[in-house]
Design a protein around this motif. Sequence first.
Motif, PDB file in Angstrom:
ATOM      1  N   TRP A 185       0.844  -1.217  -0.261  1.00  0.00           N
ATOM      2  CA  TRP A 185      -0.080   0.024  -0.083  1.00  0.00           C
ATOM      3  C   TRP A 185       0.815   1.305  -0.290  1.00  0.00           C
ATOM      4  O   TRP A 185       1.383   1.556   1.076  1.00  0.00           O
ATOM      5  CB  TRP A 185      -0.832   0.139   1.221  1.00  0.00           C
ATOM      6  CG  TRP A 185      -1.627  -1.200   1.625  1.00  0.00           C
ATOM      7  CD1 TRP A 185      -1.422  -2.402   1.261  1.00  0.00           C
ATOM      8  CD2 TRP A 185      -2.726  -1.056   2.831  1.00  0.00           C
ATOM      9  NE1 TRP A 185      -2.375  -3.213   2.088  1.00  0.00           N
ATOM     10  CE2 TRP A 185      -3.188  -2.358   2.920  1.00  0.00           C
ATOM     11  CE3 TRP A 185      -3.199   0.067   3.335  1.00  0.00           C
ATOM     12  CZ2 TRP A 185      -3.952  -2.682   3.975  1.00  0.00           C
ATOM     13  CZ3 TRP A 185      -4.080  -0.399   4.477  1.00  0.00           C
ATOM     14  CH2 TRP A 185      -4.618  -1.623   4.413  1.00  0.00           C
ATOM     15  N   PRO A 186       1.021   2.024  -1.215  1.00  0.00           N
ATOM     16  CA  PRO A 186       1.997   3.048  -0.999  1.00  0.00           C
ATOM     17  C   PRO A 186       1.657   4.264   0.075  1.00  0.00           C
ATOM     18  O   PRO A 186       2.392   4.786   0.199  1.00  0.00           O
ATOM     19  CB  PRO A 186       1.710   3.524  -2.521  1.00  0.00           C
ATOM     20  CG  PRO A 186       1.163   2.571  -3.199  1.00  0.00           C
ATOM     21  CD  PRO A 186       0.351   1.600  -2.402  1.00  0.00           C
ATOM     22  N   ILE A 274       3.242   2.213  -9.593  1.00  0.00           N
ATOM     23  CA  ILE A 274       1.729   2.653  -9.908  1.00  0.00           C
ATOM     24  C   ILE A 274       1.450   3.994  -9.541  1.00  0.00           C
ATOM     25  O   ILE A 274       0.344   4.390  -9.001  1.00  0.00           O
ATOM     26  CB  ILE A 274       0.904   1.641  -9.010  1.00  0.00           C
ATOM     27  CG1 ILE A 274       1.274   1.649  -7.484  1.00  0.00           C
ATOM     28  CG2 ILE A 274       0.910   0.151  -9.457  1.00  0.00           C
ATOM     29  CD1 ILE A 274       0.560   0.771  -6.463  1.00  0.00           C
ATOM     30  N   GLU A 314       2.139  -6.990  -4.414  1.00  0.00           N
ATOM     31  CA  GLU A 314       0.970  -7.467  -3.468  1.00  0.00           C
ATOM     32  C   GLU A 314       1.393  -8.809  -2.764  1.00  0.00           C
ATOM     33  O   GLU A 314       1.744  -9.701  -3.458  1.00  0.00           O
ATOM     34  CB  GLU A 314      -0.494  -7.682  -4.277  1.00  0.00           C
ATOM     35  CG  GLU A 314      -1.643  -7.662  -3.274  1.00  0.00           C
ATOM     36  CD  GLU A 314      -2.848  -7.728  -4.092  1.00  0.00           C
ATOM     37  OE1 GLU A 314      -3.003  -7.332  -5.498  1.00  0.00           O
ATOM     38  OE2 GLU A 314      -3.907  -8.324  -3.677  1.00  0.00           O
TER      39      GLU A 314
ATOM     40  N   PRO B  43      -4.503   3.837  -8.653  1.00  0.00           N
ATOM     41  CA  PRO B  43      -3.888   2.465  -8.386  1.00  0.00           C
ATOM     42  C   PRO B  43      -3.036   2.500  -7.129  1.00  0.00           C
ATOM     43  O   PRO B  43      -2.724   1.556  -6.381  1.00  0.00           O
ATOM     44  CB  PRO B  43      -2.797   2.419  -9.564  1.00  0.00           C
ATOM     45  CG  PRO B  43      -3.531   3.098 -10.499  1.00  0.00           C
ATOM     46  CD  PRO B  43      -4.205   4.368  -9.798  1.00  0.00           C
ATOM     47  N   ARG B  44      -2.716   3.613  -6.448  1.00  0.00           N
ATOM     48  CA  ARG B  44      -2.045   3.579  -5.119  1.00  0.00           C
ATOM     49  C   ARG B  44      -2.889   2.686  -3.982  1.00  0.00           C
ATOM     50  O   ARG B  44      -2.211   2.400  -3.023  1.00  0.00           O
ATOM     51  CB  ARG B  44      -1.799   4.877  -4.827  1.00  0.00           C
ATOM     52  CG  ARG B  44      -0.815   5.831  -5.459  1.00  0.00           C
ATOM     53  CD  ARG B  44      -0.745   7.017  -4.938  1.00  0.00           C
ATOM     54  NE  ARG B  44      -1.925   7.856  -5.032  1.00  0.00           N
ATOM     55  CZ  ARG B  44      -2.078   8.955  -4.475  1.00  0.00           C
ATOM     56  NH1 ARG B  44      -1.320   9.457  -3.637  1.00  0.00           N
ATOM     57  NH2 ARG B  44      -3.314   9.396  -4.493  1.00  0.00           N
ATOM     58  N   TYR B  45      -4.328   2.545  -4.146  1.00  0.00           N
ATOM     59  CA  TYR B  45      -5.042   2.262  -3.236  1.00  0.00           C
ATOM     60  C   TYR B  45      -5.619   0.979  -3.508  1.00  0.00           C
ATOM     61  O   TYR B  45      -6.509   0.600  -2.943  1.00  0.00           O
ATOM     62  CB  TYR B  45      -6.040   3.299  -2.855  1.00  0.00           C
ATOM     63  CG  TYR B  45      -5.752   4.594  -2.322  1.00  0.00           C
ATOM     64  CD1 TYR B  45      -4.899   4.457  -0.950  1.00  0.00           C
ATOM     65  CD2 TYR B  45      -5.506   5.728  -2.627  1.00  0.00           C
ATOM     66  CE1 TYR B  45      -4.261   5.483  -0.382  1.00  0.00           C
ATOM     67  CE2 TYR B  45      -4.847   6.770  -2.357  1.00  0.00           C
ATOM     68  CZ  TYR B  45      -4.245   6.692  -0.854  1.00  0.00           C
ATOM     69  OH  TYR B  45      -3.810   7.805  -0.445  1.00  0.00           O
ATOM     70  N   VAL B  47      -4.721  -2.258  -3.230  1.00  0.00           N
ATOM     71  CA  VAL B  47      -4.773  -3.267  -2.129  1.00  0.00           C
ATOM     72  C   VAL B  47      -5.595  -2.645  -0.870  1.00  0.00           C
ATOM     73  O   VAL B  47      -6.386  -3.468  -0.387  1.00  0.00           O
ATOM     74  CB  VAL B  47      -3.181  -3.519  -1.794  1.00  0.00           C
ATOM     75  CG1 VAL B  47      -3.338  -4.787  -0.746  1.00  0.00           C
ATOM     76  CG2 VAL B  47      -2.475  -4.042  -3.072  1.00  0.00           C
ATOM     77  N   GLN B  48      -5.254  -1.395  -0.691  1.00  0.00           N
ATOM     78  CA  GLN B  48      -5.967  -0.830   0.504  1.00  0.00           C
ATOM     79  C   GLN B  48      -7.577  -0.882   0.448  1.00  0.00           C
ATOM     80  O   GLN B  48      -8.357  -1.208   1.302  1.00  0.00           O
ATOM     81  CB  GLN B  48      -5.557   0.528   0.951  1.00  0.00           C
ATOM     82  CG  GLN B  48      -5.941   1.067   2.152  1.00  0.00           C
ATOM     83  CD  GLN B  48      -5.560   2.504   2.316  1.00  0.00           C
ATOM     84  OE1 GLN B  48      -4.259   2.603   1.721  1.00  0.00           O
ATOM     85  NE2 GLN B  48      -6.096   3.393   2.869  1.00  0.00           N
ATOM     86  N   ARG B  62      -6.992   5.108 -13.722  1.00  0.00           N
ATOM     87  CA  ARG B  62      -5.838   5.788 -14.044  1.00  0.00           C
ATOM     88  C   ARG B  62      -6.502   7.079 -14.564  1.00  0.00           C
ATOM     89  O   ARG B  62      -6.960   6.990 -15.405  1.00  0.00           O
ATOM     90  CB  ARG B  62      -4.941   5.034 -15.005  1.00  0.00           C
ATOM     91  CG  ARG B  62      -3.963   3.919 -14.426  1.00  0.00           C
ATOM     92  CD  ARG B  62      -3.310   3.129 -15.380  1.00  0.00           C
ATOM     93  NE  ARG B  62      -2.722   1.917 -14.925  1.00  0.00           N
ATOM     94  CZ  ARG B  62      -1.489   2.001 -14.190  1.00  0.00           C
ATOM     95  NH1 ARG B  62      -0.879   3.073 -13.936  1.00  0.00           N
ATOM     96  NH2 ARG B  62      -1.030   0.855 -13.840  1.00  0.00           N
TER      97      ARG B  62
END
Lengths: 346, 346
Positions: A185-186, A274, A314, B43-45, B47-48, B62
């Motif tokens: 998670w950036p 990303i 991931e 896209p940074r989020y 997974v979150q 995007r």
Amino acid sequence: MRADRLDAFIATHLPNIFYLTGFSGSSGIVLVAQNSAILFTDPRYTVQAKQEVTAAQVKIVRGSLLKAVGEQVEQRQGSRVGFEAAHLTVLQRAALGKSTGARIRWISWDGKVEGLRAIKDESELATMREAARIACASWEETLPLVKPGVCEIDLAAEIEFRMRRKGADGPAFDTIIASGERGAWPHARASRKLVKKNELVVFDLGAILRGYSSDLTRTVCVGRASSEKRRWYAAVLEAQQAARQALRPGVTAEQVDAAARGVLKQAGLEQRFIHSTGHGLGLEVHESPRLGRGEQSVLRAGTVVTLEPGVYIEGTGGIRIEDDALVTSTGAEFLTHANRELIEIG
Amino acid sequence: MRADRLDAFIATHLPNIFYLTGFSGSSGIVLVAQNSAILFTDPRYTVQAKQEVTAAQVKIVRGSLLKAVGEQVEQRQGSRVGFEAAHLTVLQRAALGKSTGARIRWISWDGKVEGLRAIKDESELATMREAARIACASWEETLPLVKPGVCEIDLAAEIEFRMRRKGADGPAFDTIIASGERGAWPHARASRKLVKKNELVVFDLGAILRGYSSDLTRTVCVGRASSEKRRWYAAVLEAQQAARQALRPGVTAEQVDAAARGVLKQAGLEQRFIHSTGHGLGLEVHESPRLGRGEQSVLRAGTVVTLEPGVYIEGTGGIRIEDDALVTSTGAEFLTHANRELIEIG
């Protein structure tokens, strides 16, 4: 303002208000005309405004600031008044319209103060260098605490405490500590998760000093890094160096981004990168220019940007390396000087 | 939405997005229709969002989120779409208009999610009680460090460090430590000023826990308080008690404000009380209702507000006492339990 035939301009974005007047309160509007400037604020800030503001007259308003500004505009000569469309809500815009008669023409006039802010003078740069130093030193001092079993949130607390003690006004944003798979998670804030052996840990932190921010990211490995992690780390570092090499007056923002992106593409990691390569830094943590695809703005000497390529896998974690860089007359110069090589702990 | 014949609604205010979906990222828009909800983020989020969001579909975009939302709206049945006029800039509103054809009618639809948020359920209240406890304990533990010669910023660092260590996600706002004449600035952040003997020191601090804020203010005297300072302190405390007595379901926000203001008027301090008596508290540090003059909104059980009367004397300092109070079915209950009596140090 003259070029756009504006009789006046109102600034509602707080960093712009600080830049124009020195006022650091949380409620204010600045009305700029040809030979005058007025800061409107509320009674909570009477004393503070008196101390902070020298280049503008101060008006203390009970009730709606927008209404007071509208009434002031209405009384003046001239009808074309600029406003910040990117920093005024639809509701505020409607209130402003109601506060004046039909004579006043409200003109969307964006990014002008931001354009001035993008070029830092020596005094601003001195502050930014110090904010960068505080971030680096606070991170370095916290490093010995990184070991299996430590809680992410405790590391964030240590870093923020040290920044404060070194003179920062506070953290520039919620400190990110993202260990193991949370590193993918950036923008993960520090959580209650404990750091484990063989995890990568991403630290993303910054200090605010007299309004100006620093922004630093480092990634360490707890234990020996696998050859795959080493390869990822080397690619990210090389991508950052490529961006640093590309950074100079006259290049476009997207050229700097392309330099970093190209390296990660070569390494087969393009899909793992990303976000954009960086962003302007100053009175805001994210300000223009954005160093990303399609960004045509031309960089000029005096601009400070972050360079922060990263890869995110991931289930495994993330690697990001971020420094703050000043565009100089001939190239670029880092403001952050913490070690950039891969650190393996224990 | 049915009552206002809306086919869809877009939420752009981050606390509202968190409330509706559980998503805590810094970039998102939620599109709500009769039987569906979609969170748009970048896209940074990826997974979150997957981990945090259960009640909505997630779309990773995007480029411009507003454009993606507009295109989605355009494809659907129905033409009346609500938006948050208080949380969309003029520029964003223009982008939204461009992203859809003329068929879509954008309706300003404000305060609806805020209305839901104003009534806290048991789970939210449990979090808010804990956030309040963290603030009180962190302040109490810092108190022994308050003495002549200590720096305001160091006190702020200690408080924020302790809040973090007790599990807070971070400070809810820049901690205010205002000693001596700086106390006359109601919103003074901690500075490099040293605390001196015979000064009043105002502490205003709060913790964020799982998105929810606490907000606590205490004022102490370094050394023995003069009889005048004692009188001011007693008046402020009495004003707060009057507000606390007035607080119950069915009263208007301005009635609570009037209760506190009346006490300070009796004490001849009305002109020294330069802000409102309090504000709603929850996912934002300042949310509706505002407890101030002219505020007609009726308070309901489940709402949490701050009660924070204060007096400010230019050149001398300030006194403010602030607690967080829950409106119960029969009256009100404090969530913050730190000592409210005047503390004289040394």
